[in-house]
Design a protein around this motif. Sequence first.
Motif, PDB file in Angstrom:
ATOM      1  N   ILE A 221     -35.145   3.123  31.916  1.00 55.70           N
ATOM      2  CA  ILE A 221     -34.205   3.794  32.854  1.00 55.70           C
ATOM      3  C   ILE A 221     -32.802   3.669  32.529  1.00 55.70           C
ATOM      4  N   PHE A 222     -32.395   2.437  32.146  1.00 56.73           N
ATOM      5  CA  PHE A 222     -31.252   2.302  31.706  1.00 56.73           C
ATOM      6  C   PHE A 222     -30.521   2.914  30.576  1.00 56.73           C
ATOM      7  N   PHE A 223     -31.696   2.625  29.627  1.00 55.90           N
ATOM      8  CA  PHE A 223     -31.350   3.580  28.386  1.00 55.90           C
ATOM      9  C   PHE A 223     -31.509   5.119  28.531  1.00 55.90           C
ATOM     10  N   ALA A 224     -32.176   5.538  29.232  1.00 55.22           N
ATOM     11  CA  ALA A 224     -32.467   6.785  29.604  1.00 55.22           C
ATOM     12  C   ALA A 224     -30.711   7.451  30.389  1.00 55.22           C
ATOM     13  N   ARG A 225     -30.207   6.628  31.292  1.00 49.92           N
ATOM     14  CA  ARG A 225     -29.064   6.780  31.723  1.00 49.92           C
ATOM     15  C   ARG A 225     -27.798   7.018  30.541  1.00 49.92           C
ATOM     16  N   ILE A 226     -27.969   6.072  29.802  1.00 45.66           N
ATOM     17  CA  ILE A 226     -27.114   5.620  28.868  1.00 45.66           C
ATOM     18  C   ILE A 226     -27.108   6.874  27.862  1.00 45.66           C
ATOM     19  N   LEU A 227     -28.371   7.565  27.328  1.00 45.99           N
ATOM     20  CA  LEU A 227     -28.506   8.567  26.381  1.00 45.99           C
ATOM     21  C   LEU A 227     -28.363   9.898  27.113  1.00 45.99           C
TER      22      LEU A 227
ATOM     23  N   ILE B  95     -21.641  13.969  26.912  1.00 41.81           N
ATOM     24  CA  ILE B  95     -20.486  13.787  25.820  1.00 41.81           C
ATOM     25  C   ILE B  95     -20.499  14.743  24.528  1.00 41.81           C
ATOM     26  N   LEU B  96     -21.659  14.714  23.907  1.00 44.41           N
ATOM     27  CA  LEU B  96     -21.773  15.413  22.735  1.00 44.41           C
ATOM     28  C   LEU B  96     -22.035  16.754  22.939  1.00 44.41           C
TER      29      LEU B  96
END
Length: 150
Positions: free
Chosen positions: A20-26, A32-33
């Motif tokens: 979940i943490f990595f999903a939010r970061i991604l 941004i991209l």
Amino acid sequence: MDLTGIGVLLIGIAILILAIFFARILNNIASILGGVDKTVEQLPKQLDNMFDETGKLLSNSNNTLSDVNEKLGTLTPLFHVVGDVGESTRRLSSTLVDVSKSSKSKLDKGDPNEQKKKLGGLYGSTALGLYLFRKRKETKQNDGWKRYES
């Protein structure tokens, strides 16, 4: 449930939290991209506008430069005339310096009494001329007043 099951369950929960943490970061990186993509899409238009303005600026600069060159071309003869006048003035002043030096050397060689007589005559003539000039001027002014009084 034994300890192995509890350990596997804890590892699963930890991996889920990490996912979940990595999903939010991604997701944040994707937004941004997306903004960068919009900016990059607008970049060619902005560069085209900038190059058009730069071309206009260079064209105006060239026109201004050619105008200045043309005006300087018309002023060049005037500068030459001023230079010639300056050169003539320099020659005349150097000639006058030479004449005054030669006159001074002649005066230095001459008799002092004779020089005093010549200077006295010169001063007297100058004083007489000045007196006559002032008298003539006064006479003209008085004649003017007499005309207005009549």
